[in-house]
Motif scaffolding. Structure first.
Motif, PDB file in Angstrom:
ATOM      1  N   ILE A  79      -6.014  58.794  22.837  1.00 54.46           N
ATOM      2  CA  ILE A  79      -6.239  57.456  23.533  1.00 54.46           C
ATOM      3  C   ILE A  79      -7.269  57.722  24.540  1.00 54.46           C
ATOM      4  N   ALA A  80      -7.036  58.726  25.499  1.00 55.84           N
ATOM      5  CA  ALA A  80      -8.270  58.988  26.555  1.00 55.84           C
ATOM      6  C   ALA A  80      -9.441  59.053  25.838  1.00 55.84           C
ATOM      7  N   VAL A  81      -9.578  60.029  24.918  1.00 53.18           N
ATOM      8  CA  VAL A  81     -10.541  60.467  24.094  1.00 53.18           C
ATOM      9  C   VAL A  81     -11.613  59.511  23.639  1.00 53.18           C
ATOM     10  N   LEU A  82     -10.662  58.399  22.892  1.00 52.77           N
ATOM     11  CA  LEU A  82     -10.941  57.213  22.195  1.00 52.77           C
ATOM     12  C   LEU A  82     -11.720  56.296  23.045  1.00 52.77           C
ATOM     13  N   ASN A  83     -11.012  55.953  24.319  1.00 49.03           N
ATOM     14  CA  ASN A  83     -11.675  54.935  25.446  1.00 49.03           C
ATOM     15  C   ASN A  83     -12.821  55.551  25.884  1.00 49.03           C
ATOM     16  N   TRP A  84     -12.963  57.135  26.002  1.00 50.22           N
ATOM     17  CA  TRP A  84     -14.394  57.614  26.591  1.00 50.22           C
ATOM     18  C   TRP A  84     -15.518  57.330  25.505  1.00 50.22           C
ATOM     19  N   MET A  85     -15.140  57.671  24.298  1.00 49.60           N
ATOM     20  CA  MET A  85     -16.263  57.330  23.201  1.00 49.60           C
ATOM     21  C   MET A  85     -16.584  56.034  23.314  1.00 49.60           C
ATOM     22  N   PHE A  86     -15.900  54.990  23.473  1.00 48.42           N
ATOM     23  CA  PHE A  86     -16.359  53.544  23.437  1.00 48.42           C
ATOM     24  C   PHE A  86     -16.879  53.502  24.241  1.00 48.42           C
ATOM     25  N   GLY A  87     -17.122  53.911  25.298  1.00 45.86           N
ATOM     26  CA  GLY A  87     -17.919  53.741  26.547  1.00 45.86           C
ATOM     27  C   GLY A  87     -19.191  54.786  26.667  1.00 45.86           C
ATOM     28  N   ASN A  88     -19.296  55.752  26.068  1.00 49.54           N
ATOM     29  CA  ASN A  88     -20.132  56.586  25.992  1.00 49.54           C
ATOM     30  C   ASN A  88     -21.069  56.829  24.880  1.00 49.54           C
ATOM     31  N   ILE A  89     -20.704  56.624  23.809  1.00 50.09           N
ATOM     32  CA  ILE A  89     -21.382  56.638  22.613  1.00 50.09           C
ATOM     33  C   ILE A  89     -22.030  55.538  22.017  1.00 50.09           C
ATOM     34  N   ARG A  90     -23.219  55.431  22.007  1.00 48.89           N
ATOM     35  CA  ARG A  90     -23.913  54.229  21.551  1.00 48.89           C
ATOM     36  C   ARG A  90     -23.545  54.190  19.993  1.00 48.89           C
ATOM     37  N   GLY A  91     -23.418  52.698  19.785  1.00 49.26           N
ATOM     38  CA  GLY A  91     -23.163  52.409  18.341  1.00 49.26           C
ATOM     39  C   GLY A  91     -22.041  52.968  17.649  1.00 49.26           C
ATOM     40  N   LEU A  92     -20.919  53.250  18.400  1.00 47.02           N
ATOM     41  CA  LEU A  92     -19.770  54.024  17.628  1.00 47.02           C
ATOM     42  C   LEU A  92     -19.233  53.127  16.622  1.00 47.02           C
ATOM     43  N   CYS A  93     -18.883  53.817  15.617  1.00 48.35           N
ATOM     44  CA  CYS A  93     -18.196  53.135  14.316  1.00 48.35           C
ATOM     45  C   CYS A  93     -19.413  51.929  13.651  1.00 48.35           C
ATOM     46  N   THR A  94     -20.398  52.345  13.873  1.00 46.63           N
ATOM     47  CA  THR A  94     -21.582  51.172  13.310  1.00 46.63           C
ATOM     48  C   THR A  94     -22.477  52.397  12.619  1.00 46.63           C
ATOM     49  N   SER A  95     -23.306  51.576  11.626  1.00 44.18           N
ATOM     50  CA  SER A  95     -24.201  52.427  10.752  1.00 44.18           C
ATOM     51  C   SER A  95     -25.377  53.458  11.502  1.00 44.18           C
ATOM     52  N   GLU A  96     -25.598  52.791  12.926  1.00 44.38           N
ATOM     53  CA  GLU A  96     -26.370  53.210  13.764  1.00 44.38           C
ATOM     54  C   GLU A  96     -25.824  54.221  14.728  1.00 44.38           C
ATOM     55  N   ALA A  97     -24.639  54.612  14.686  1.00 50.12           N
ATOM     56  CA  ALA A  97     -24.288  55.508  15.635  1.00 50.12           C
ATOM     57  C   ALA A  97     -24.833  56.891  15.553  1.00 50.12           C
ATOM     58  N   LEU A  98     -24.909  57.536  16.856  1.00 51.87           N
ATOM     59  CA  LEU A  98     -25.423  58.746  16.941  1.00 51.87           C
ATOM     60  C   LEU A  98     -24.456  59.894  16.364  1.00 51.87           C
ATOM     61  N   ASN A  99     -25.250  60.889  15.745  1.00 52.70           N
ATOM     62  CA  ASN A  99     -24.657  61.958  15.405  1.00 52.70           C
ATOM     63  C   ASN A  99     -23.446  61.852  14.354  1.00 52.70           C
ATOM     64  N   GLY A 100     -23.722  60.664  13.503  1.00 50.70           N
ATOM     65  CA  GLY A 100     -22.603  60.490  12.450  1.00 50.70           C
ATOM     66  C   GLY A 100     -21.190  60.093  12.939  1.00 50.70           C
ATOM     67  N   PHE A 101     -21.141  59.279  14.139  1.00 49.79           N
ATOM     68  CA  PHE A 101     -19.860  58.954  14.274  1.00 49.79           C
ATOM     69  C   PHE A 101     -19.665  57.499  13.898  1.00 49.79           C
ATOM     70  N   ILE A 102     -19.336  57.254  12.533  1.00 49.98           N
ATOM     71  CA  ILE A 102     -19.488  56.057  11.826  1.00 49.98           C
ATOM     72  C   ILE A 102     -18.183  55.671  11.613  1.00 49.98           C
ATOM     73  N   CYS A 103     -17.060  56.662  11.939  1.00 46.24           N
ATOM     74  CA  CYS A 103     -15.633  56.156  11.708  1.00 46.24           C
ATOM     75  C   CYS A 103     -15.313  55.891  10.259  1.00 46.24           C
ATOM     76  N   PRO A 104     -15.626  56.620   9.562  1.00 45.81           N
ATOM     77  CA  PRO A 104     -15.292  56.362   7.812  1.00 45.81           C
ATOM     78  C   PRO A 104     -13.707  56.060   7.643  1.00 45.81           C
ATOM     79  N   ILE A 105     -12.924  56.630   8.222  1.00 44.79           N
ATOM     80  CA  ILE A 105     -11.469  56.684   7.797  1.00 44.79           C
ATOM     81  C   ILE A 105     -10.964  55.089   8.579  1.00 44.79           C
ATOM     82  N   ALA A 106     -11.379  55.030   9.706  1.00 46.88           N
ATOM     83  CA  ALA A 106     -11.220  53.609  10.397  1.00 46.88           C
ATOM     84  C   ALA A 106     -11.664  52.516   9.607  1.00 46.88           C
TER      85      ALA A 106
END
Length: 273
Positions: A79-106
């Motif tokens: 939960i802590a890592v997830l909240n950190w990712m939403f605040g620090n990784i631009r475009g998380l879980c979108t097609s424009e996410a950095l470094n492939g963080f597109i959240c395929p399983i979610a």
């Protein structure tokens, strides 16, 4: 799971059942899947850990306590890592996410809740629905292992005895988000350890293969953390190119190429549903 070390997923079954019982309720569908599938899958994994501890002569009470502590720590950490990712990784879980963080399983989990929770199974498999014939696949899947068993039960040297249809068909449940690249790597590793190593170093395989599997999983998780913070998050890999990255990004596994594209102005499916 006990025979093949493979878990046949009931993920889609849970979504279909909940979609029929609670139509038009996507949140209820996600909650039902969480308690119906994810809880059972995690329980089986805990049993597998207890089985491994049994082989290693670890007292089950001690191992169970360690599992409970690890569950609490991992829940808080995730939960802590997830909240950190939403605040620090631009475009998380979108097609424009950095470094492939597109959240395929979610995304698959969310899309499934919309398909089976909002649209509902009736629109796909109900009377006169376009995918109604696929319902017969449940019967085909239940009957298909029987002729294989009848053929091979008196032929101990037949390769048919090694065919496990529940595993072959159940593995397709990983698509999506798994791709052809995932399946090819899985097949290669399986052939290496469960055929070559098993036949050429049987004693080593019997004693260490499960321990090595757990060690590789732990090393992969640790390596991802180190590589991400040391190279990617720090910016050392910005504008870094070599032939491996270029070849990989040209493939359809990275670009999510479609086998067939819908023409401009066209649509998918029949004129009327």
């Amino acid at each position: 799971m006990a025979v093949t070390n493979q878990h046949v997923s009931i993920y889609l079954i849970c979504q279909l059942v909940c979609g029929a019982v609670f139509p038009g309720r996507p949140v209820a569908n996600m909650v039902f899947v969480t308690y119906g599938y994810i809880s059972s899958a995690q329980g089986i994994k805990f049993c597998a850990d207890l089985k491994l501890g049994h082989y290693m002569k670890i007292p089950p009470r001690i191992l169970f306590k360690v599992q409970m502590v690890a569950t609490i720590v991992s829940s808080v950490t995730q939960i802590a890592v997830l909240n950190w990712m939403f605040g620090n990784i631009r475009g998380l879980c979108t097609s424009e996410a950095l470094n492939g963080f597109i959240c395929p399983i979610a995304r698959v989990h969310f899309n499934g809740s919309i398909l089976w929770g909002v649209v509902g199974p009736g629109e796909f498999f109900g009377p006169n629905a376009i995918y109604r014939p696929l319902v017969w696949c449940f019967l085909v899947g239940a009957v298909a292992p029987v002729p294989l068993w009848l053929y091979s039960r008196h032929r101990r040297d037949s390769i048919v005895r090694k065919i496990n249809l529940p595993i072959l068909l159940g593995s397709l449940g990983w698509i999506p988000p798994a791709t052809g690249l995932n399946f090819s790597v899985w097949a290669l590793v399986c052939y290496l350890f469960n055929h070559l190593v098993k036949h050429r170093a049987t004693a080593w395989w019997a004693k260490y293969t499960m321990t090595l599997s757990a060690a590789l999983d732990a090393a992969l998780a640790s390596g991802i953390v180190v590589v991400f913070f040391a190279f990617i998050f720090s910016g050392l890999t910005d504008n870094f190119h070599w032939w491996g990255t270029e070849v990989f990004k040209q493939g359809c596994d990275w670009q999510a190429c479609a086998l067939r594209a819908v023409p401009e102005g066209g649509k998918f499916g029949p004129d009327t549903w």
